[in-house]
Enzyme design. Sequence first.
Site, PDB file in Angstrom:
ATOM      1  N   HIS A  93      71.070  54.578  75.974  1.00 19.43           N
ATOM      2  CA  HIS A  93      71.209  53.939  74.696  1.00 19.43           C
ATOM      3  C   HIS A  93      70.337  54.185  73.361  1.00 19.43           C
ATOM      4  CE1 HIS A  93      71.725  50.705  71.399  1.00 19.43           C
ATOM      5  NE2 HIS A  93      73.128  50.591  71.726  1.00 19.43           N
ATOM      6  N   GLU A 151      68.621  52.692  71.131  1.00 22.56           N
ATOM      7  CA  GLU A 151      67.716  51.615  71.017  1.00 22.56           C
ATOM      8  C   GLU A 151      66.611  52.106  72.231  1.00 22.56           C
ATOM      9  OE1 GLU A 151      68.689  47.730  70.228  1.00 22.56           O
ATOM     10  OE2 GLU A 151      66.783  47.264  70.964  1.00 22.56           O
ATOM     11  N   THR A 188      67.655  44.565  72.120  1.00 21.05           N
ATOM     12  CA  THR A 188      68.216  43.483  71.463  1.00 21.05           C
ATOM     13  C   THR A 188      69.445  42.998  71.515  1.00 21.05           C
ATOM     14  OG1 THR A 188      68.841  44.943  69.546  1.00 21.05           O
ATOM     15  CG2 THR A 188      66.533  43.990  69.362  1.00 21.05           C
ATOM     16  N   CYS A 234      68.368  39.931  69.803  1.00 17.97           N
ATOM     17  CA  CYS A 234      68.202  39.052  68.700  1.00 17.97           C
ATOM     18  C   CYS A 234      69.317  37.761  68.164  1.00 17.97           C
ATOM     19  CB  CYS A 234      68.589  40.191  67.562  1.00 17.97           C
ATOM     20  SG  CYS A 234      70.444  40.727  67.501  1.00 17.97           S
ATOM     21  N   SER A 260      79.325  50.629  71.176  1.00 13.57           N
ATOM     22  CA  SER A 260      78.779  49.198  70.896  1.00 13.57           C
ATOM     23  C   SER A 260      78.220  48.448  72.071  1.00 13.57           C
ATOM     24  CB  SER A 260      79.592  48.588  69.747  1.00 13.57           C
ATOM     25  OG  SER A 260      79.090  47.338  69.601  1.00 13.57           O
ATOM     26  N   SER A 281      78.557  45.496  64.317  1.00 16.89           N
ATOM     27  CA  SER A 281      78.712  46.345  63.413  1.00 16.89           C
ATOM     28  C   SER A 281      80.184  46.640  62.739  1.00 16.89           C
ATOM     29  CB  SER A 281      78.394  47.710  64.178  1.00 16.89           C
ATOM     30  OG  SER A 281      78.805  47.910  65.400  1.00 16.89           O
TER      31      SER A 281
HETATM   32  S1  SF4 Z   1      70.244  42.150  63.801  1.00 16.47           S
HETATM   33 FE1  SF4 Z   1      71.980  43.473  64.231  1.00 16.47          FE
HETATM   34  S2  SF4 Z   1      70.952  45.626  63.853  1.00 16.47           S
HETATM   35 FE2  SF4 Z   1      69.383  43.901  64.093  1.00 16.47          FE
HETATM   36  S3  SF4 Z   1      68.903  43.966  66.270  1.00 16.47           S
HETATM   37 FE3  SF4 Z   1      70.322  42.479  65.935  1.00 16.47          FE
HETATM   38  S4  SF4 Z   1      72.358  43.457  66.392  1.00 16.47           S
HETATM   39 FE4  SF4 Z   1      70.734  45.066  65.978  1.00 16.47          FE
END
Ligand code: SF4
Length: 315
Positions: free
Chosen positions: A127, A129, A168, A198, A226, A270
Amino acid sequence: MSLKELHLAHTQGFCAGVVNAIDIVDLSIQKFGTPLYVRHAIVHNTSVIKDFESRGVIFIENLSDVPNDQVVVFSAHGTAPNVYEEAKQRNLTIVDATCPLVTKVHRQARRYSERGIHIILIGHRGHQELIGTSGYIDAALLHVVEDANDIDSLSIPTDAEVGVLTQTTLSVDDTSDLIHKLRGKFPNLVTGGKEDICYATQNRQDAVKVLANKCDLIIVVGSSNSSNSNRLVETSKLMGVDSFIIDLPEELDITQLDQFRVIGVTSGASVPSYLIDRLVQKIKLHSPSVRIFQEDTIEKNILFPLPKEVADMRP
Ligand code: SF4
């Protein structure tokens, strides 16, 4: 059986990091014109990518595909330091769309790495990230863990100080199980207090759990690449509710819904809201008497700062 109720997840669709990344590409098109180069899919959604491509954006994986002295936007998923270095050497103008919450993980990765401690990075190999975050860690100290089997095969001394970082967009529950297992193996485990998942990932998984308590099926709109969208399908299934992912409303075989009374719809971080609107319209056309429910989102007024290269362009 006919469809009676359609419940929309209270929190779904664009997160602040995605809004920011899309704004950054929009503003870069306005400021620098096209063709505009973006390294990696700006966010993992095919509709967003196709829309930008139709407007002159060229998505590339290698900087060698960007002509010298051009502008390049780095995607929301984060980019390894050696790529920034290469861009600077090539005299490219970088517009950085890395989500600030990913940047926070990069900073911690660098801190751990500078302390010289082993670092366990929980995430999905391959991935974007994970690739970006790995770049901030001395390769000799980096251990990627994807599942419990990886923990069994770790060869770090059990009394060593070990830092933990995560992607995240992971499953909150799976990650907490993995960290629990890691604590059992490494008593000197250092975490930032909580994993790096996150707020947006957490909120969307929580919203699916609410849906799962009342629905017989949950449809997740999101692209197959995704991570956070795929985790929503898993969250639903773990709650015992059938679920599947579709990239576009047109992919849904509407007759599938005839075997359900109450369904839920959600979408990854997204996914543009117009895809949900199209899906709801399609369901309403097929089942005109369906009752639609949606509570207010719990995410309000979250806005991330723009990079200086385009900050003057925000209306
Ligand atoms: S806020 Fe959105 S872009 Fe930022 S880490 Fe979380 S999922 Fe990814």
